[in-house]
Structure formats: C-alpha cells, structure tokens
Enzyme design. Structure first.
Site, PDB file in Angstrom:
ATOM      1  N   ASP A   1      70.197  81.035 -52.111  1.00 21.09           N
ATOM      2  CA  ASP A   1      70.750  79.750 -51.668  1.00 21.09           C
ATOM      3  C   ASP A   1      70.527  78.732 -52.787  1.00 21.09           C
ATOM      4  O   ASP A   1      69.640  77.876 -52.708  1.00 21.09           O
ATOM      5  CB  ASP A   1      70.077  79.307 -50.370  1.00 21.09           C
ATOM      6  CG  ASP A   1      70.422  80.253 -49.230  1.00 21.09           C
ATOM      7  OD1 ASP A   1      71.612  80.431 -48.954  1.00 21.09           O
ATOM      8  OD2 ASP A   1      69.495  80.843 -48.641  1.00 21.09           O
TER       9      ASP A   1
ATOM     10  N   SER B   1      71.222  87.065 -43.549  1.00 19.93           N
ATOM     11  CA  SER B   1      71.155  87.305 -42.098  1.00 19.93           C
ATOM     12  C   SER B   1      72.563  87.472 -41.515  1.00 19.93           C
ATOM     13  O   SER B   1      72.729  88.043 -40.444  1.00 19.93           O
ATOM     14  CB  SER B   1      70.453  86.144 -41.403  1.00 19.93           C
ATOM     15  OG  SER B   1      69.229  85.903 -42.025  1.00 19.93           O
TER      16      SER B   1
ATOM     17  N   GLN C   1      70.734  74.935 -52.055  1.00 24.80           N
ATOM     18  CA  GLN C   1      69.574  74.546 -51.249  1.00 24.80           C
ATOM     19  C   GLN C   1      68.341  74.403 -52.145  1.00 24.80           C
ATOM     20  O   GLN C   1      67.600  73.420 -52.058  1.00 24.80           O
ATOM     21  CB  GLN C   1      69.331  75.609 -50.171  1.00 24.80           C
ATOM     22  CG  GLN C   1      68.003  75.496 -49.468  1.00 24.80           C
ATOM     23  CD  GLN C   1      67.897  76.414 -48.262  1.00 24.80           C
ATOM     24  OE1 GLN C   1      68.526  76.179 -47.259  1.00 24.80           O
ATOM     25  NE2 GLN C   1      67.094  77.451 -48.343  1.00 24.80           N
TER      26      GLN C   1
ATOM     27  N   GLN D   1      66.535  82.341 -54.479  1.00 20.11           N
ATOM     28  CA  GLN D   1      67.583  81.947 -55.434  1.00 20.11           C
ATOM     29  C   GLN D   1      68.972  82.126 -54.813  1.00 20.11           C
ATOM     30  O   GLN D   1      69.940  81.486 -55.212  1.00 20.11           O
ATOM     31  CB  GLN D   1      67.427  82.810 -56.699  1.00 20.11           C
ATOM     32  CG  GLN D   1      68.527  82.695 -57.726  1.00 20.11           C
ATOM     33  CD  GLN D   1      68.619  81.304 -58.338  1.00 20.11           C
ATOM     34  OE1 GLN D   1      67.598  80.686 -58.620  1.00 20.11           O
ATOM     35  NE2 GLN D   1      69.841  80.802 -58.498  1.00 20.11           N
TER      36      GLN D   1
ATOM     37  N   MET E   1      64.325  80.807 -41.052  1.00 18.07           N
ATOM     38  CA  MET E   1      64.898  80.599 -39.721  1.00 18.07           C
ATOM     39  C   MET E   1      64.864  81.908 -38.927  1.00 18.07           C
ATOM     40  O   MET E   1      65.576  82.075 -37.938  1.00 18.07           O
ATOM     41  CB  MET E   1      66.334  80.087 -39.825  1.00 18.07           C
ATOM     42  CG  MET E   1      66.407  78.709 -40.485  1.00 18.07           C
ATOM     43  SD  MET E   1      67.819  77.739 -39.971  1.00 18.07           S
ATOM     44  CE  MET E   1      69.135  78.791 -40.518  1.00 18.07           C
TER      45      MET E   1
ATOM     46  N   LEU F   1      64.882  88.025 -40.106  1.00 19.01           N
ATOM     47  CA  LEU F   1      64.400  88.305 -41.463  1.00 19.01           C
ATOM     48  C   LEU F   1      64.876  89.650 -41.997  1.00 19.01           C
ATOM     49  O   LEU F   1      65.099  90.596 -41.243  1.00 19.01           O
ATOM     50  CB  LEU F   1      62.870  88.257 -41.481  1.00 19.01           C
ATOM     51  CG  LEU F   1      62.255  86.951 -40.960  1.00 19.01           C
ATOM     52  CD1 LEU F   1      60.732  86.995 -41.108  1.00 19.01           C
ATOM     53  CD2 LEU F   1      62.813  85.734 -41.677  1.00 19.01           C
ATOM     54  N   HIS F   2      64.994  89.718 -43.314  1.00 17.26           N
ATOM     55  CA  HIS F   2      65.391  90.949 -44.003  1.00 17.26           C
ATOM     56  C   HIS F   2      64.582  91.044 -45.295  1.00 17.26           C
ATOM     57  O   HIS F   2      63.688  90.204 -45.538  1.00 17.26           O
ATOM     58  CB  HIS F   2      66.903  90.956 -44.264  1.00 17.26           C
ATOM     59  CG  HIS F   2      67.397  89.687 -44.902  1.00 17.26           C
ATOM     60  ND1 HIS F   2      67.049  89.306 -46.174  1.00 17.26           N
ATOM     61  CD2 HIS F   2      68.187  88.693 -44.426  1.00 17.26           C
ATOM     62  CE1 HIS F   2      67.620  88.162 -46.472  1.00 17.26           C
ATOM     63  NE2 HIS F   2      68.299  87.747 -45.422  1.00 17.26           N
TER      64      HIS F   2
ATOM     65  N   GLY G   1      65.126  90.192 -48.216  1.00 20.94           N
ATOM     66  CA  GLY G   1      65.121  88.972 -49.043  1.00 20.94           C
ATOM     67  C   GLY G   1      63.946  88.078 -48.653  1.00 20.94           C
ATOM     68  O   GLY G   1      63.232  87.541 -49.511  1.00 20.94           O
ATOM     69  N   HIS G   2      63.723  87.944 -47.331  1.00 23.93           N
ATOM     70  CA  HIS G   2      62.586  87.140 -46.866  1.00 23.93           C
ATOM     71  C   HIS G   2      61.265  87.832 -47.206  1.00 23.93           C
ATOM     72  O   HIS G   2      60.275  87.184 -47.533  1.00 23.93           O
ATOM     73  CB  HIS G   2      62.663  86.921 -45.353  1.00 23.93           C
ATOM     74  CG  HIS G   2      63.887  86.179 -44.907  1.00 23.93           C
ATOM     75  ND1 HIS G   2      64.972  86.801 -44.338  1.00 23.93           N
ATOM     76  CD2 HIS G   2      64.189  84.859 -44.957  1.00 23.93           C
ATOM     77  CE1 HIS G   2      65.885  85.905 -44.052  1.00 23.93           C
ATOM     78  NE2 HIS G   2      65.449  84.722 -44.409  1.00 23.93           N
TER      79      HIS G   2
HETATM   80  O1  PAF Z   1      67.047  78.976 -45.908  1.00 21.31           O
HETATM   81  C1  PAF Z   1      66.732  78.815 -44.714  1.00 21.31           C
HETATM   82  O2  PAF Z   1      66.436  79.777 -44.014  1.00 21.31           O
HETATM   83  C2  PAF Z   1      66.693  77.422 -44.117  1.00 21.31           C
HETATM   84  O3  PAF Z   1      67.699  76.625 -44.649  1.00 21.31           O
HETATM   85  C3  PAF Z   1      65.326  76.730 -44.279  1.00 21.31           C
HETATM   86  C4  PAF Z   1      64.984  76.475 -45.728  1.00 21.31           C
HETATM   87  C5  PAF Z   1      64.244  77.585 -43.626  1.00 21.31           C
HETATM   88  C6  PAF Z   1      65.345  75.385 -43.555  1.00 21.31           C
HETATM   89  O4  PAF Z   1      65.660  75.513 -42.208  1.00 21.31           O
END
Ligand code: PAF
Length: 303
Positions: A162, A198, A165, A160, A36, A39-40, A42-43
């Site tokens: 989340d 974030s 999720q 991991q 979404m 970004l940091h 982790g991304h």
């Molecule tokens: O983890 C996230 O950033 C969001 O939940 C995702 C998986 C991109 C879905 O919008």
C-alpha cells in the site's frame, strides 16, 4: 504461543507496561503492527519483521469504518479473528489488540479528523474519496493507544504493497512529530507474482490468472529501470490493456516520497535514479493495487 487478545485501551496499556517492564533490555522497544484482520502471509511478514526488531510486539485488528466510503464494502470485509490470532501467534506476536468500534470511537464518529491533503487526493484518493483521511485518523489513534513510554523505542510496520498509504503515514509522522519510526516491509507475492491482498479471496480462478498481468507489467518496468533504459510506459500499459478481464484505472511512475510525476519523460529518456510504478485495476468486481520500486543500476547496465 497464543498471544493475549485485549479489547480495551486500558488492558492494552497495562499489558504493554508489564511486558516492557519484564524485558531484559533497557531501553526496551515496542513494535506495532496495525491491521484490519483477514490476515495473510503479507501481514505475517510485518509481524515477523516486528518480532525480529523489538522486545514486545503488539498487533491490532480493527476494521476501521472511517476508511470505507461504501457501507456495503465495510459489511463485506472479511472478519476472521480466530484464524488471525493463530497466524499472529505463529509469528511470535505478544499482544493482539482487537477493540470493538465503541472502544476506538467512544464518542461516535469523531468530529476532529486528520486530513491527508493533496497527497491523499490522487491515485487511490480519486477512486476512494475520504479513504486516506479515515486511514490516517485511525493510524494516529492506534499509534497513541499503543505508545510504549518515553524511554522505549517505538516502531510501526506497514506493507510496501500500500505505497500511497505508506507515503502518507510517513508524512503524517514527520508533519505531526509522532515518535514512532515507520518501517516498510516489502510486498509478499504468490509464487506466480500476484501481490497478496485480503481481496484476492474474491477473485475467481480465471480472474486470479488474469490479474497476473499487473505484476508482469511492473516487472517489465523494473527490468528496464535497472538497465537504465527508457521505461516506455505506454508499452506496459498496452500489455495490461490486452487482458480482457482487467480494467486499468491508473498506471504511473512517480517519485516514491511525494508521489509527484518524475521530472524526466519516463517514456523516452533513459531511466536514472529511483522511482515508483503504481498500478490499479479492476478485475471482475475486485479492485487491485500493486506497485514496484524502480532503481537504475548503471553498473549492471554496463556489465
Ligand atoms: O492497511 C491496513 O490494513 C489499514 O489501512 C490500516 C493501516 C490497518 C489502518 O486501518
């Protein structure tokens, strides 16, 4: 190199077909990194993992309105496209798909949505009703939109961090026969141990220091688990509750796949096998989540 930024599904399709076609490897592979934005590191870890394992890497940046309960939260979510694209370029991402809302939800809010079921009602689901239904709906759409081709391998990368999720996405892919392989990437932490998020940017210095108690409590459990000792979860809960700036919401040890409570009494029985400790707390106005996979190491415990 700077990745190409695309805003329509048609552009994304054309660009992936072109890149996969020019790949020297056959069958080729595509790695998808849904985000979404904001970004940091982790991304960045997700993007680097995707880069290492695939011929073509696509990252998506889309702030999904369906997974926000409170419209104020959606407005407050940081939008940092330029910096995000730069970070993704530094990780070797080929394409960034950053569609406007009308491209993803062309007919307005979708009538047909995915339901996370029971697994989505507990833990985060209790505090954020509907969040996981919205999250799964958009992840399903993104997996379709970036789908490479029948003869290419398809992998999608999630943190991991989340954990709920991740468990839900794995379940969706298995229950609904998606072709993508779901790859989990370990949580990235600050040098002091705070799981990167974030939302950390909204913590004051004092709150960020107080929030370290979450990872401290998780590490305590990981140590006991690996030594095959009783987890004594109550003492870890007490440690968190001693921190006045932290308001604990839940702290539980569960089965990593089903998120059901573990069969044995975690407080009293020596730990065996594997588990997952999940924690959520409010620190000031910021909700933080963290988790820690637990694994007994009988050989280490004897040594
Ligand atoms: O983890 C996230 O950033 C969001 O939940 C995702 C998986 C991109 C879905 O919008």
């Amino acid at each position: 190199m700077s990745p190409r930024v695309l805003t329509t599904a048609a552009e994304l399709r054309a660009a992936t077909i072109e890149l996969l076609g020019s790949s020297r490897r056959h069958p080729s592979s595509l790695g998808l990194v849904p985000t979404m934005g904001a970004l940091h590191e982790g991304h960045a870890a997700l993007a680097r993992a995707a880069r290492e394992e695939n011929d073509v890497v696509v990252a998506t940046i889309f702030v999904n309105p369906l997974q926000f309960g409170d419209p104020a939260d959606l407005d407050r979510y940081p939008r940092t496209l330029e910096a995000d694209v730069q970070l993704l370029g530094g990780c070797g991402v080929d394409l960034v798909f950053a569609p406007p809302q009308e491209e993803v939800y062309a007919g307005g809010a979708p009538l047909v949505r995915l339901s996370a079921g029971r697994l989505g009602e507990k833990f985060e689901g209790e505090f954020r009703p509907g969040h996981f239904d919205g999250m799964l709906t958009v992840v399903a759409k993104l997996l379709h939109l970036a789908w490479p081709a029948a003869d290419a391998s398809y992998r999608a990368y999630f943190g991991q961090k989340d954990a709920q999720q991740l468990a839900l996405i794995r379940r969706m892919v298995s229950d609904l026969n998606f072709t993508a392989e779901i790859r989990a990437v370990p949580t990235v932490r600050s040098a002091e141990g705070l799981a990167l998020s974030s939302r950390n940017r909204f913590l004051s210095e004092e709150e960020a220091r107080a929030a370290l108690v979450l990872s401290r409590a998780l590490r305590l459990l990981a140590g006991r688990a690996s030594r095959c000792e009783p987890l004594d979860l109550d003492s870890a809960v007490a440690l968190v509750e001693c921190e006045p700036l932290v308001e604990l919401e839940y702290f539980e040890v569960v089965d990593p796949d089903t998120l059901e409570p573990l069969a044995f009494n975690c407080s009293l029985t020596p730990f065996s096998g594997e588990g997952l400790a999940l924690i959520a707390a409010r620190v000031g106005s910021v909700r933080l989540i963290d988790n820690q996979p637990l694994k007994a190491d009988p050989a280490g415990a004897r040594g």
